[in-house]
Design a protein around this motif. Sequence first.
Motif, short mmCIF file in Angstrom:
data_model
loop_
_atom_site.label_atom_id
_atom_site.label_comp_id
_atom_site.label_asym_id
_atom_site.label_seq_id
_atom_site.Cartn_x
_atom_site.Cartn_y
_atom_site.Cartn_z
N SER A 118 29.83 -11.57 -6.74
CA SER A 118 30.07 -10.60 -6.08
C SER A 118 29.80 -9.26 -6.25
CB SER A 118 31.34 -10.48 -5.77
OG SER A 118 32.09 -12.00 -5.40
N THR A 119 30.30 -8.63 -7.65
CA THR A 119 29.79 -7.89 -8.04
C THR A 119 28.29 -7.23 -8.25
OG1 THR A 119 31.81 -6.99 -9.74
CG2 THR A 119 29.61 -5.13 -9.36
N VAL A 120 27.77 -8.80 -8.24
CA VAL A 120 26.06 -8.70 -8.37
C VAL A 120 25.32 -8.31 -6.89
CG1 VAL A 120 24.16 -9.78 -9.41
CG2 VAL A 120 25.86 -9.97 -10.82
N LYS A 121 26.10 -8.62 -6.46
CA LYS A 121 25.55 -8.79 -5.17
C LYS A 121 25.59 -7.88 -4.71
CE LYS A 121 23.72 -11.12 -1.71
NZ LYS A 121 22.40 -11.59 -1.57
N PRO A 125 21.57 -5.87 -2.93
CA PRO A 125 22.10 -6.66 -2.06
C PRO A 125 21.20 -7.84 -1.29
CG PRO A 125 22.13 -4.14 -1.63
CD PRO A 125 21.89 -4.33 -3.49
N GLN A 126 19.62 -7.28 -2.83
CA GLN A 126 18.68 -7.31 -1.44
C GLN A 126 17.92 -9.13 -2.48
OE1 GLN A 126 17.35 -7.27 1.02
NE2 GLN A 126 18.81 -5.74 1.67
N ALA A 127 18.42 -9.13 -4.01
CA ALA A 127 18.18 -10.08 -4.74
C ALA A 127 18.54 -11.59 -4.24
CB ALA A 127 18.78 -9.53 -5.89
N ALA A 128 17.68 -12.58 -4.39
CA ALA A 128 17.78 -13.65 -4.30
C ALA A 128 18.78 -14.66 -5.83
CB ALA A 128 16.99 -14.68 -4.18
N LEU A 129 19.75 -14.24 -5.33
CA LEU A 129 21.06 -15.48 -6.89
C LEU A 129 21.24 -16.43 -7.25
CD1 LEU A 129 23.97 -12.57 -6.69
CD2 LEU A 129 21.07 -12.30 -7.50
N GLY A 130 21.06 -17.01 -8.24
CA GLY A 130 21.09 -18.34 -8.52
C GLY A 130 22.16 -18.26 -9.73
N ILE A 131 22.49 -19.50 -10.21
CA ILE A 131 23.76 -19.85 -10.72
C ILE A 131 23.15 -21.05 -11.50
CG2 ILE A 131 25.53 -21.14 -9.26
CD1 ILE A 131 26.62 -19.58 -12.39
N HIS A 132 23.48 -20.73 -13.52
CA HIS A 132 23.51 -22.55 -13.92
C HIS A 132 24.48 -22.12 -14.60
CE1 HIS A 132 20.38 -23.84 -16.97
NE2 HIS A 132 21.47 -23.26 -17.68
N ALA A 133 25.49 -23.17 -14.87
CA ALA A 133 26.22 -23.51 -15.63
C ALA A 133 26.22 -24.44 -16.35
CB ALA A 133 27.99 -23.27 -13.99
N GLY A 151 27.89 -15.42 -3.42
CA GLY A 151 26.29 -14.71 -3.00
C GLY A 151 24.73 -16.24 -3.25
N ALA A 152 25.42 -17.02 -3.98
CA ALA A 152 24.66 -17.01 -4.93
C ALA A 152 24.00 -18.37 -3.80
CB ALA A 152 25.35 -18.28 -6.29
N ARG A 153 22.58 -18.86 -4.37
CA ARG A 153 21.59 -19.30 -3.06
C ARG A 153 20.61 -21.05 -3.52
NH1 ARG A 153 25.66 -18.39 -0.80
NH2 ARG A 153 25.96 -17.64 1.29
#
Length: 453
Positions: A118-121, A125-133, A151-153
């Motif tokens: 949420s903080t990164v977003k 705000p314009q960056a497309a975020l991903g998650i690698h867990a 907000g990760a997509r």
Amino acid sequence: MTKRAGRSAANDPSLAPVLDAAADAICLVGKTSAYQVKVALEISLEENLDNIARSMEAILAKGREPLFDAEHFFDGYKADPDYALSCIGTAYEAGAKWIVLCDTNGGAMPEEVYAIVSTVKDKLPQAALGIHAHNDTEQAVAVSLAAIRAGARQVQGTLNGLGERCGNANLCSLLPNLLLKEPFASQFETGVTRENLKQITHVSRLLDEILNRAPDRYAPYVGASAFTHKGGLHVSAVMKDPQTYEHVPPQSVGNKRTMPVSSQSGRANVAANLAMDGDKPDLARLLQDVKHREFEGYSYDDAQASFELLALRQQKKLPRYFTVEQFSVTVESVRDEDDQRISQARAEVELIVAGERITSTGAGNGPVNALDAALRKDLGKYSPFLADLRLVDFKVRILTTGTEAVTRVTVESADGKGNRWSTVGVSENIVDASFEALTDSIVYKLYRDRAVI
């Protein structure tokens, strides 16, 4: 990985072939933890930022889509948030189309992942975020879902959760959660339809088949036990309405409901497990037989085929396809020319098939393998039914102590149509137990394929 310090992207022997690959997108891993930069890379924090920027620019110059995997991001953020943010900010400014935040050590909790993403977003705000867990705390799926809510997509995951150490986020759990569970089902598009989701169990097991490993029967959604109901109380309720003990219909993910029979079972389990046509057997007597045989060491939890054969034999409805008159196995252990000890087993099986006496021999790397080869080598007119039969799993359980211990053998078999079934054998002799399970497997296939006597 990003380019090495002290080299240009074009002159980095590891990066250059990646840049030249015939791919539309290129994903590079870069450190985003100050601690990792100092200890693992042994370069300055500024050099690491330069490596990230130059590498993203090199991908853009090749006309490809740049993705940046922010390695150790969550650990790095918790230790030094300013530097972690500067790393992903550098990648974004240099042209990265996706910033994928990585829980590389797999230790982040879902709540903190939600807060950090949420903080990164907010910061980008314009960056497309991903998650690698990673799944080191058994929470890779939960971490991925928390990141999506924040907000990760893009989710980086693997089928069956395969991956380093404890694995990665399991797509076979993530996809059903996204399509079948709220608030995700209403809020997000995955590109996978609910109709196509019904293939996920097949895909999961196909991958295990390719890798020659036994599927995890306890896997959520796709495991053989995911919709298994054993206790009589559960079965009775499920037969009235499956929603009493199932959070989604098994067919929604291409799985199926099973109700194994055991000493814990009631008549509802027994009735639910009988798929045969015509008159049903005496359920009370069959259940009593099951309990008696379990006392001897049998278990039908994982041997549905043997249970069906037991019911058919009780009703005298099982055709006698063949009779085993006798069998023998010998094991020879010798030293080869390299002075290594090797063993080879040979088996001989004498059968009566359609009134004809047949003697078959087989060889294998062990007594069970040799018996399997001999038994299936020649079953007369039934041999064509066994052409696609193969043994896919073999499990041995020692039930008592000592060299005379009772042994339970469970054999899982499969055919060319993708059908799987399991059979069980019990004896103080492991070869006898194995042979019982093997013969049950063959008889079950002949019966299911409606072989005529």
